[in-house]
Design an enzyme around this catalytic site. Structure first.
Site, PDB file in Angstrom:
ATOM      1  N   CYS A  49       0.814  -1.331   0.020  1.00 56.94           N
ATOM      2  CA  CYS A  49      -0.021   0.221   0.014  1.00 56.94           C
ATOM      3  C   CYS A  49       1.080   1.407   0.182  1.00 56.94           C
ATOM      4  O   CYS A  49       1.702   1.743   0.643  1.00 56.94           O
ATOM      5  CB  CYS A  49      -0.898   0.306   0.757  1.00 56.94           C
ATOM      6  SG  CYS A  49      -1.382   1.733   1.404  1.00 56.94           S
ATOM      7  N   CYS A  52       0.401   3.419   3.560  1.00 58.75           N
ATOM      8  CA  CYS A  52       0.372   3.142   5.026  1.00 58.75           C
ATOM      9  C   CYS A  52       1.851   4.066   4.576  1.00 58.75           C
ATOM     10  O   CYS A  52       2.841   3.938   4.545  1.00 58.75           O
ATOM     11  CB  CYS A  52       0.836   1.275   4.808  1.00 58.75           C
ATOM     12  SG  CYS A  52      -0.863   0.284   4.741  1.00 58.75           S
ATOM     13  N   HIS A 113      -4.587   0.614   7.479  1.00 56.75           N
ATOM     14  CA  HIS A 113      -4.933   0.529   6.405  1.00 56.75           C
ATOM     15  C   HIS A 113      -6.210  -0.159   6.529  1.00 56.75           C
ATOM     16  O   HIS A 113      -7.428   0.127   5.411  1.00 56.75           O
ATOM     17  CB  HIS A 113      -4.020  -1.157   5.924  1.00 56.75           C
ATOM     18  CG  HIS A 113      -4.206  -1.140   5.141  1.00 56.75           C
ATOM     19  ND1 HIS A 113      -3.741  -0.379   3.513  1.00 56.75           N
ATOM     20  CD2 HIS A 113      -5.025  -2.533   4.127  1.00 56.75           C
ATOM     21  CE1 HIS A 113      -3.792  -1.187   2.529  1.00 56.75           C
ATOM     22  NE2 HIS A 113      -5.179  -1.848   2.494  1.00 56.75           N
ATOM     23  N   ASN A 151     -13.739  10.623  -1.104  1.00 57.56           N
ATOM     24  CA  ASN A 151     -14.342   9.610  -1.776  1.00 57.56           C
ATOM     25  C   ASN A 151     -14.082   7.958  -1.179  1.00 57.56           C
ATOM     26  O   ASN A 151     -13.173   7.760  -1.000  1.00 57.56           O
ATOM     27  CB  ASN A 151     -13.871   9.335  -3.460  1.00 57.56           C
ATOM     28  CG  ASN A 151     -14.292  10.548  -4.079  1.00 57.56           C
ATOM     29  OD1 ASN A 151     -15.538  10.863  -3.841  1.00 57.56           O
ATOM     30  ND2 ASN A 151     -13.464  10.310  -4.783  1.00 57.56           N
ATOM     31  N   SER A 159      -9.288   4.383  -5.256  1.00 53.95           N
ATOM     32  CA  SER A 159      -8.672   3.386  -5.768  1.00 53.95           C
ATOM     33  C   SER A 159      -7.509   2.820  -4.560  1.00 53.95           C
ATOM     34  O   SER A 159      -6.772   1.698  -5.111  1.00 53.95           O
ATOM     35  CB  SER A 159      -7.230   4.200  -6.859  1.00 53.95           C
ATOM     36  OG  SER A 159      -6.639   5.188  -6.239  1.00 53.95           O
ATOM     37  N   HIS A 162      -6.557   1.880   1.880  1.00 57.40           N
ATOM     38  CA  HIS A 162      -6.415   2.596   3.206  1.00 57.40           C
ATOM     39  C   HIS A 162      -7.079   4.160   3.437  1.00 57.40           C
ATOM     40  O   HIS A 162      -7.317   4.959   2.611  1.00 57.40           O
ATOM     41  CB  HIS A 162      -4.803   3.408   2.600  1.00 57.40           C
ATOM     42  CG  HIS A 162      -4.357   3.394   4.114  1.00 57.40           C
ATOM     43  ND1 HIS A 162      -3.072   2.414   4.788  1.00 57.40           N
ATOM     44  CD2 HIS A 162      -4.568   4.935   5.144  1.00 57.40           C
ATOM     45  CE1 HIS A 162      -3.071   3.032   5.982  1.00 57.40           C
ATOM     46  NE2 HIS A 162      -3.967   4.454   5.955  1.00 57.40           N
ATOM     47  N   HIS A 164      -8.374   7.973   3.201  1.00 53.98           N
ATOM     48  CA  HIS A 164      -7.448   8.662   3.261  1.00 53.98           C
ATOM     49  C   HIS A 164      -8.909   9.735   2.540  1.00 53.98           C
ATOM     50  O   HIS A 164     -10.145   9.265   1.437  1.00 53.98           O
ATOM     51  CB  HIS A 164      -6.600   8.343   2.308  1.00 53.98           C
ATOM     52  CG  HIS A 164      -7.079   8.343   1.142  1.00 53.98           C
ATOM     53  ND1 HIS A 164      -7.377   6.684   0.706  1.00 53.98           N
ATOM     54  CD2 HIS A 164      -7.265   8.781  -0.333  1.00 53.98           C
ATOM     55  CE1 HIS A 164      -7.420   6.762  -0.757  1.00 53.98           C
ATOM     56  NE2 HIS A 164      -7.534   8.053  -1.510  1.00 53.98           N
ATOM     57  N   GLN A 166      -8.559  14.004   0.354  1.00 50.93           N
ATOM     58  CA  GLN A 166      -8.079  14.806  -0.236  1.00 50.93           C
ATOM     59  C   GLN A 166      -8.109  15.921  -0.309  1.00 50.93           C
ATOM     60  O   GLN A 166      -9.162  16.496   0.518  1.00 50.93           O
ATOM     61  CB  GLN A 166      -8.236  14.375  -1.611  1.00 50.93           C
ATOM     62  CG  GLN A 166      -7.891  12.963  -2.239  1.00 50.93           C
ATOM     63  CD  GLN A 166      -8.427  12.807  -3.897  1.00 50.93           C
ATOM     64  OE1 GLN A 166      -7.942  13.316  -4.036  1.00 50.93           O
ATOM     65  NE2 GLN A 166      -9.314  12.396  -4.143  1.00 50.93           N
TER      66      GLN A 166
END
Length: 344
Positions: A49, A52, A113, A151, A159, A162, A164, A166
């Site tokens: 990943c 990570c 993760h 998202n 995509s 993990h 996250h 933006q």
């Protein structure tokens, strides 16, 4: 007000757009029956990943061994810093373009993760909220428009599993923010009051669509919701951006986010997909009294963990249409437990 049992349209005051509501197509009480989704068990750490701790990303940079949040410049950002202000060449009146200047960042919520916001403690979510504020304060010194968003889930185009979010910041006002700014300003000019503040009072009187409320925040399925379980998270205090939030406001926000995201997961006992994002007041407007910090949650799931609402056909060419009324969606969300199903 429109009859809840007949076909009617509802107007979104933030966009000026309408949604067609067809309750007769879903006129029997719905228990929220679920299907068993394909469950992918993720480890705490994944060596391949790129998000990570300690791992190497596509550009060769190595992530630090972070223990809370971690923010870095997006290796594949959609917007880049453009220092060439040269105007575009003359073109026919129906063709217009402008140079876009800005930057994109990625924010890992947790080193784990497999830990989404819904599975984080309020203390862990508070670290996310405080990092949102720090990022906003830094970027808003340079850019007029700062978008903080997430998202969640493969069906939303995410995509990387993990958890996250933006942060995109740019000089221009995005179309959604520009529209909201105009609508909010028009309302203030006409009524002498703040649209979202008035809307909070309206929903508190109605009570049927409120999912959660504390001293600083209100979570509601908006009257004009287009997506099945769409919610609006509104700051109750007079904050126009993340810069205005106090320590108490951020604690209240971490509580609201935990309860809402847990309820989402519990609707279908799954990692509930959504796109969410914050709308802050633009930095290049002088008067901001018509603004109030808020976030939109747009989840596509409709009847199960694997059945989503598609905006196609009439929705794309006419206007959004929904069968499940916002009031019915609110009842389902209110009934969902605040204890995550994986801990039940």
């Amino acid at each position: 007000m429109s009859d809840q049992h007949t076909t009617h349209r509802r107007k979104n005051p933030l966009s000026g757009k309408w949604v067609l509501v067809s309750p007769h197509r879903n006129n029997r009480p719905w228990s929220g029956a679920t299907e068993t989704p394909s469950i992918q068990s993720l480890p705490d750490y994944e060596q391949t990943c790129p998000l990570c701790p300690g791992n190497t990303r596509a550009n060769g940079e190595q992530n630090p061994s972070y223990s809370a949040t971690h923010v870095f410049n997006n290796d594949f950002g959609a917007i880049i810093e453009n220092l060439d202000p040269t105007p575009t060449s003359p073109a026919p009146h129906f063709i217009e373009q402008h140079v876009t200047n800005g930057e994109c960042r990625v924010m890992c919520f947790s080193p784990n993760h497999n830990q989404t916001l819904a599975q984080m403690s309020k203390v862990q979510i508070l670290a996310v909220v405080k990092e949102w504020q720090r990022q906003y304060q830094e970027l808003s010194k340079t850019y007029n428009c700062v978008h903080i968003f997430e998202n969640k889930g493969e069906i939303m185009g995410c995509s990387q599993p993990h958890p996250h979010g933006q942060i995109w910041a740019h000089d221009h006002l995005s179309s959604e923010v520009e529209t909201e700014n105009a609508r909010l300003a028009d309302y203030y000019a006409e009524h002498g009051s703040n649209l979202l503040a008035d809307y909070i009072s309206f929903e508190q009187q109605q009570a049927s669509r409120i999912i959660f409320e504390n001293e600083s925040w209100l979570v509601v399925v908006p009257y004009w919701a287009a997506w099945p379980f769409e919610t609006l998270l509104i700051c109750k205090v007079e904050a126009v951006s993340f810069d205005d939030l106090s320590e108490a406001d951020m604690h209240g926000l971490s509580e609201a986010l935990q309860i809402l995201t847990v309820k989402y997961d519990n609707v279908f006992n799954c990692n509930f997909a959504y796109s969410m994002g914050w709308h802050n007041a633009p930095n290049n407007i002088e008067n901001k009294q018509h603004w109030r910090l808020h976030a939109h949650f747009y989840p596509p799931l409709l009847r199960s963990a694997s059945i989503k609402k598609h905006m196609v056909g009439y929705e794309m060419l006419g206007e959004p249409q929904r069968d499940l009324t916002p009031e019915q969606a609110a009842e389902i969300l209110k009934a969902a437990s605040t204890t995550h199903y994986l801990r039940g």
